[in-house]
Scaffold this motif. Structure first.
Motif, PDB file in Angstrom:
ATOM      1  N   ASP A 187       0.829  -1.211   0.000  1.00 20.34           N
ATOM      2  CA  ASP A 187       0.000   0.000   0.000  1.00 20.34           C
ATOM      3  C   ASP A 187       0.865   1.264   0.000  1.00 20.34           C
ATOM      4  O   ASP A 187       0.557   2.243  -0.687  1.00 20.34           O
ATOM      5  CB  ASP A 187      -0.921   0.015   1.227  1.00 20.34           C
ATOM      6  CG  ASP A 187      -2.048  -1.008   1.125  1.00 20.34           C
ATOM      7  OD1 ASP A 187      -2.264  -1.542   0.021  1.00 20.34           O
ATOM      8  OD2 ASP A 187      -2.705  -1.262   2.151  1.00 20.34           O
ATOM      9  N   LEU A 188       1.950   1.238   0.766  1.00 21.26           N
ATOM     10  CA  LEU A 188       2.844   2.395   0.817  1.00 21.26           C
ATOM     11  C   LEU A 188       3.527   2.628  -0.524  1.00 21.26           C
ATOM     12  O   LEU A 188       3.694   3.775  -0.959  1.00 21.26           O
ATOM     13  CB  LEU A 188       3.890   2.212   1.921  1.00 21.26           C
ATOM     14  CG  LEU A 188       3.375   2.337   3.359  1.00 21.26           C
ATOM     15  CD1 LEU A 188       4.461   1.938   4.342  1.00 21.26           C
ATOM     16  CD2 LEU A 188       2.895   3.760   3.640  1.00 21.26           C
ATOM     17  N   GLN A 189       3.927   1.549  -1.181  1.00 27.66           N
ATOM     18  CA  GLN A 189       4.534   1.690  -2.503  1.00 27.66           C
ATOM     19  C   GLN A 189       3.539   2.313  -3.490  1.00 27.66           C
ATOM     20  O   GLN A 189       3.908   3.160  -4.300  1.00 27.66           O
ATOM     21  CB  GLN A 189       5.001   0.327  -3.013  1.00 27.66           C
ATOM     22  CG  GLN A 189       6.294  -0.158  -2.363  1.00 27.66           C
ATOM     23  CD  GLN A 189       6.789  -1.447  -2.960  1.00 27.66           C
ATOM     24  OE1 GLN A 189       6.039  -2.416  -3.094  1.00 27.66           O
ATOM     25  NE2 GLN A 189       8.057  -1.478  -3.324  1.00 27.66           N
ATOM     26  N   GLN A 190       2.284   1.897  -3.390  1.00 25.94           N
ATOM     27  CA  GLN A 190       1.253   2.450  -4.264  1.00 25.94           C
ATOM     28  C   GLN A 190       1.026   3.936  -3.978  1.00 25.94           C
ATOM     29  O   GLN A 190       0.872   4.742  -4.903  1.00 25.94           O
ATOM     30  CB  GLN A 190      -0.055   1.676  -4.091  1.00 25.94           C
ATOM     31  CG  GLN A 190      -1.177   2.126  -5.009  1.00 25.94           C
ATOM     32  CD  GLN A 190      -0.814   2.020  -6.481  1.00 25.94           C
ATOM     33  OE1 GLN A 190      -0.144   1.071  -6.898  1.00 25.94           O
ATOM     34  NE2 GLN A 190      -1.252   2.984  -7.287  1.00 25.94           N
ATOM     35  N   GLN A 191       1.038   4.297  -2.695  1.00 28.48           N
ATOM     36  CA  GLN A 191       0.884   5.711  -2.329  1.00 28.48           C
ATOM     37  C   GLN A 191       2.019   6.551  -2.914  1.00 28.48           C
ATOM     38  O   GLN A 191       1.790   7.660  -3.403  1.00 28.48           O
ATOM     39  CB  GLN A 191       0.857   5.861  -0.806  1.00 28.48           C
ATOM     40  CG  GLN A 191      -0.410   5.363  -0.150  1.00 28.48           C
ATOM     41  CD  GLN A 191      -0.370   5.539   1.358  1.00 28.48           C
ATOM     42  OE1 GLN A 191       0.054   6.571   1.874  1.00 28.48           O
ATOM     43  NE2 GLN A 191      -0.788   4.514   2.082  1.00 28.48           N
ATOM     44  N   LEU A 192       3.226   6.010  -2.851  1.00 25.72           N
ATOM     45  CA  LEU A 192       4.367   6.743  -3.415  1.00 25.72           C
ATOM     46  C   LEU A 192       4.225   6.896  -4.923  1.00 25.72           C
ATOM     47  O   LEU A 192       4.511   7.971  -5.480  1.00 25.72           O
ATOM     48  CB  LEU A 192       5.676   6.023  -3.093  1.00 25.72           C
ATOM     49  CG  LEU A 192       6.338   6.309  -1.754  1.00 25.72           C
ATOM     50  CD1 LEU A 192       7.702   5.642  -1.697  1.00 25.72           C
ATOM     51  CD2 LEU A 192       6.481   7.804  -1.499  1.00 25.72           C
ATOM     52  N   LYS A 193       3.799   5.852  -5.602  1.00 21.47           N
ATOM     53  CA  LYS A 193       3.622   5.921  -7.057  1.00 21.47           C
ATOM     54  C   LYS A 193       2.609   6.993  -7.426  1.00 21.47           C
ATOM     55  O   LYS A 193       2.783   7.715  -8.408  1.00 21.47           O
ATOM     56  CB  LYS A 193       3.173   4.548  -7.589  1.00 21.47           C
ATOM     57  CG  LYS A 193       4.266   3.489  -7.556  1.00 21.47           C
ATOM     58  CD  LYS A 193       3.746   2.138  -8.005  1.00 21.47           C
ATOM     59  CE  LYS A 193       4.832   1.072  -7.915  1.00 21.47           C
ATOM     60  NZ  LYS A 193       4.329  -0.272  -8.292  1.00 21.47           N
ATOM     61  N   GLU A 194       1.546   7.091  -6.639  1.00 18.39           N
ATOM     62  CA  GLU A 194       0.525   8.109  -6.904  1.00 18.39           C
ATOM     63  C   GLU A 194       1.080   9.519  -6.678  1.00 18.39           C
ATOM     64  O   GLU A 194       0.769  10.451  -7.410  1.00 18.39           O
ATOM     65  CB  GLU A 194      -0.695   7.854  -6.023  1.00 18.39           C
ATOM     66  CG  GLU A 194      -1.454   6.586  -6.406  1.00 18.39           C
ATOM     67  CD  GLU A 194      -2.545   6.222  -5.420  1.00 18.39           C
ATOM     68  OE1 GLU A 194      -2.730   6.977  -4.437  1.00 18.39           O
ATOM     69  OE2 GLU A 194      -3.220   5.202  -5.642  1.00 18.39           O
ATOM     70  N   LYS A 195       1.899   9.679  -5.615  1.00 21.22           N
ATOM     71  CA  LYS A 195       2.510  10.979  -5.352  1.00 21.22           C
ATOM     72  C   LYS A 195       3.476  11.378  -6.445  1.00 21.22           C
ATOM     73  O   LYS A 195       3.532  12.540  -6.875  1.00 21.22           O
ATOM     74  CB  LYS A 195       3.239  10.945  -3.988  1.00 21.22           C
ATOM     75  CG  LYS A 195       2.321  10.894  -2.772  1.00 21.22           C
ATOM     76  CD  LYS A 195       3.132  10.847  -1.496  1.00 21.22           C
ATOM     77  CE  LYS A 195       2.242  10.755  -0.259  1.00 21.22           C
ATOM     78  NZ  LYS A 195       1.417  11.971  -0.068  1.00 21.22           N
ATOM     79  N   ILE A 196       4.240  10.411  -6.933  1.00 24.95           N
ATOM     80  CA  ILE A 196       5.197  10.672  -8.005  1.00 24.95           C
ATOM     81  C   ILE A 196       4.460  11.053  -9.285  1.00 24.95           C
ATOM     82  O   ILE A 196       4.836  11.987  -9.991  1.00 24.95           O
ATOM     83  CB  ILE A 196       6.102   9.443  -8.231  1.00 24.95           C
ATOM     84  CG1 ILE A 196       6.988   9.194  -7.016  1.00 24.95           C
ATOM     85  CG2 ILE A 196       6.964   9.627  -9.479  1.00 24.95           C
ATOM     86  CD1 ILE A 196       7.710   7.861  -7.023  1.00 24.95           C
ATOM     87  N   ALA A 197       3.380  10.323  -9.587  1.00 24.73           N
ATOM     88  CA  ALA A 197       2.595  10.602 -10.781  1.00 24.73           C
ATOM     89  C   ALA A 197       1.968  11.986 -10.718  1.00 24.73           C
ATOM     90  O   ALA A 197       1.883  12.696 -11.730  1.00 24.73           O
ATOM     91  CB  ALA A 197       1.514   9.542 -10.962  1.00 24.73           C
ATOM     92  N   ALA A 198       1.565  12.399  -9.524  1.00 22.36           N
ATOM     93  CA  ALA A 198       0.929  13.710  -9.354  1.00 22.36           C
ATOM     94  C   ALA A 198       1.908  14.864  -9.581  1.00 22.36           C
ATOM     95  O   ALA A 198       1.510  15.967  -9.936  1.00 22.36           O
ATOM     96  CB  ALA A 198       0.318  13.822  -7.948  1.00 22.36           C
ATOM     97  N   GLU A 199       3.207  14.590  -9.381  1.00 23.89           N
ATOM     98  CA  GLU A 199       4.229  15.627  -9.585  1.00 23.89           C
ATOM     99  C   GLU A 199       4.563  15.842 -11.040  1.00 23.89           C
ATOM    100  O   GLU A 199       5.119  16.862 -11.416  1.00 23.89           O
ATOM    101  CB  GLU A 199       5.512  15.262  -8.812  1.00 23.89           C
ATOM    102  CG  GLU A 199       5.395  15.399  -7.319  1.00 23.89           C
ATOM    103  CD  GLU A 199       6.737  15.215  -6.621  1.00 23.89           C
ATOM    104  OE1 GLU A 199       7.758  15.004  -7.347  1.00 23.89           O
ATOM    105  OE2 GLU A 199       6.800  15.267  -5.383  1.00 23.89           O
TER     106      GLU A 199
END
Length: 200
Positions: A187-199
């Motif tokens: 779940d944490l890895q997925q959260q990071l991927k979403e944050k990276i994509a948002a940038e």
């Protein structure tokens, strides 16, 4: 010596690969805890290590690393301690339990993949938490993991999840919380991927 080396590593990463850290408040302000982080290379170890500098993280590392000239000296100064993964003995549990009892932070890298070693490391993390009564703080890192990527100034990302205690006992309890840890890391890895994509 730790503060000197830690400061140097933080300075070096700050020049080339300063990781953005999320949810640092999830690390308990007092007492010992286990940080269980995803692991894909050696840069994530450095970024995790300096993320809460000057507080040291006592990393569990395979004993073969301590036999490499130069590297063995370096990781000892960075508060790492050796474990024999092929023939685990009492020290696998004894050393981290003592560190946690002293209120220190223990870092473990349970593999995020579904292989035998990964399952064993996750079980070991939960066993230590079960016996020490210390909280587990899951963490995930996405970013460069080779010197070439670091010098290309690729950005790193590190996120800490909510801490949890292993309250169930016995083998069934270990299996239950091993699955919980695995899900938390994913779940944490997925959260990071979403944050990276948002940038982007």
């Amino acid at each position: 010596m730790y503060k000197f080396i830690g400061k140097f590593v933080k300075w070096f990463l700050g020049l080339f690969n300063k990781a953005e850290v999320f949810n640092k408040h999830n690390i308990p302000a007092e007492g010992g805890c286990i940080i269980a982080c995803t692991h894909t290379g050696w840069i994530d170890i450095l970024n995790l290590g300096v993320s809460i500098y000057p507080t040291p993280i006592h990393f569990m590392a395979k004993k073969q690393l301590f036999e490499i000239k130069g590297l063995g000296w370096f990781i000892k100064k960075m508060k790492a301690f050796p474990v024999d993964r092929e023939n685990p003995g009492p020290s696998v549990i004894k050393i981290p339990r003592q560190l946690l009892k002293e209120g220190k932070i223990v870092g473990i890298f349970p593999s995020g993949t579904r292989n035998a070693e990964g399952d064993s490391l996750k079980q070991g993390t939960i066993t230590i938490a079960q016996l020490s009564k210390a909280p587990v703080v899951p963490a995930a890192y996405i970013g460069p993991n080779t010197p070439k990527d670091v010098f290309r100034r690729q950005k790193g990302y590190l996120i800490f999840g909510e801490p949890f205690y292993v309250t169930a006992k016995g083998k069934e309890g270990r299996e239950e919380y091993t699955h919980l840890l695995e899900k938390a890391l994913m779940d944490l890895q997925q959260q990071l991927k979403e944050k990276i994509a948002a940038e982007k």
